[in-house]
Design an enzyme around this catalytic site. Structure first.
Site, short mmCIF file in Angstrom:
data_model
loop_
_atom_site.label_atom_id
_atom_site.label_comp_id
_atom_site.label_asym_id
_atom_site.label_seq_id
_atom_site.Cartn_x
_atom_site.Cartn_y
_atom_site.Cartn_z
N CYS A 112 0.81 -1.23 0.00
CA CYS A 112 0.00 0.00 0.00
C CYS A 112 0.84 1.27 0.00
O CYS A 112 0.31 2.37 -0.16
CB CYS A 112 -0.94 -0.01 1.19
N HIS A 251 -3.64 6.68 1.94
CA HIS A 251 -4.02 5.35 1.45
C HIS A 251 -5.37 5.01 2.07
O HIS A 251 -5.59 5.19 3.27
CB HIS A 251 -2.96 4.33 1.88
N ASN A 281 -10.29 -1.09 -0.23
CA ASN A 281 -8.83 -0.93 -0.13
C ASN A 281 -8.19 -1.53 -1.37
O ASN A 281 -8.20 -2.75 -1.55
CB ASN A 281 -8.34 -1.64 1.14
#
Ligand code: ACO
Length: 324
Positions: A112, A251, A281
């Site tokens: 990420c 993020h 996500n």
């Protein structure tokens, strides 16, 4: 000396939408739990599209929006943990598809934080004078690495791609400050895509582990502890005030993590862009998808100072302060 100006933003989400209701029919969960614990209402999943195929759609948009030709691209970097192949790398597949015959091209893996690391690398090639136009992508097909029977992780992960063109500029201050970290000693708290060595020379009796395994609480506290510190660090390095920051683009891991960050930093939550409700996500893709959404909504203005911040597998984390 050249600085890095972002001259185009683009994203692509595969059309198949999976709602919390649909997931509730697959595992023991419900819409209310998912929304209150993560902020996610729905997510997009690939029905066969690969990371390179999604990135090619993003690349076409970047070229047409910027007016830059494929031949003018010097470097292509793709941040991903779900490439089509180990080799050829995703960036070379994009190069071929768009005809960027003068570029060199490689992938980067930092989960990420991947887009943050990739933009940092692009900046160094630009500052050195070696590259003028760099395409930087973050893209994932996390659905392929998700255990769809594990309710603690399948409610989070999703697919998508985003990208920017970073261009050498003598006018823009560009990437003003950055702060990058890794903590390999905690890496096994979030794993996925393990290679299984099972050959004529080695009979492997260990269980195959292709899917994400995550200590969610540990990642949650790692993020809320380290990311605010990282943001404070670059604000201090740049010698500016928190009020000089137009937007923070985190993020999109969990909206509660973003709320905790805002509280720790004593900054209004409105400064933090959140689109996790519709994207889930998407790991390395989440920041460039967020940037493209913000650009599309007219939120990004020339001269704005924005902070991008990523965190996740590795463990890795990092922040970049950018003038647009
Ligand atoms: N539906 C209903 N109940 C659930 C679900 C679900 N989908 N998942 C877990 N539960 C239950 C648990 O079993 C537990 O029940 P118990 O109290 O009876 O044992 C209870 O809910 C609480 O579980 P927790 O795991 O403590 O829930 P938490 O509030 O921590 O939320 C979550 C879990 C959403 C995973 C959170 O920890 C999180 O977001 N962590 C960060 C993850 C992350 O950001 N990863 C980023 C990296 S991704 C990358 O790098 C690719």
């Amino acid at each position: 000396m050249y600085n890095t100006k972002i001259v185009a933003f683009e994203s692509y989400l595969p059309p198949r939408v999976v709602t919390n209701e649909e997931l509730s029919g697959m595992v023991d969960t419900n819409d209310e739990w998912i929304r209150t614990r993560t902020g996610v209402s729905e997510r997009h999943v690939s029905v066969g599209e690969t990371v390179s195929e999604m990135c090619v759609k993003v690349a076409d948009g970047l070229l047409s929006k910027s007016g830059i030709s494929a031949e003018e691209i010097d470097l292509i970097i793709v941040a991903t943990i779900t490439p089509d192949f180990a080799t050829p790398n995703t960036a070379c597949l994009i190069q071929k598809a768009i005809g960027a015959k003068n570029a060199f091209a490689f992938d980067m893996s930092a989960a990420c934080s991947g887009f943050i690391y990739a933009l940092s690398v692009a900046d160094k090639y630009i500052k050195s004078g070696m590259c003028k136009n760099v395409m930087v992508f973050g893209a994932e097909v996390l659905s392929a690495m998700t255990d769809w029977s594990d309710r603690s992780s399948c409610i989070l992960f999703a697919d998508g791609a985003g990208g920017v063109i970073a261009q050498a500029s003598e006018q823009c201050a560009g990437l003003i400050a950055e702060d990058l970290h890794s903590k390999g000693e905690d890496g096994l708290k979030l794993t996925g895509g393990a290679i299984c060595i099972d050959t004529p020379f080695f009979d492997n009796d260990k269980e195959k582990q292709p899917y994400f395994k995550m200590d969610g609480r540990a990642i949650f506290s790692f993020a809320t502890r380290n990311v605010p510190r990282s943001i404070e660090c670059i604000i201090e390095k740049a010698g500016i005030a928190k009020t000089d920051i137009a937007h923070i683009v985190p993020h999109q891991a969990n909206s509660r993590i973003v709320e905790a960050m805002a509280k720790k930093l004593d900054m209004p939550i409105e400064k933090f862009f959140i689109n996790i409700q519709k994207t889930g996500n998407t790991s390395a893709a989440s920041i460039p998808i967020a940037l493209a959404d913000m650009y599309g909504e007219g939120r990004l203005k020339t001269g704005d100072k924005i902070i991008l911040t990523g965190f996740g597998g590795g463990l890795t984390w990092g922040s970049i302060l950018l003038e647009l």
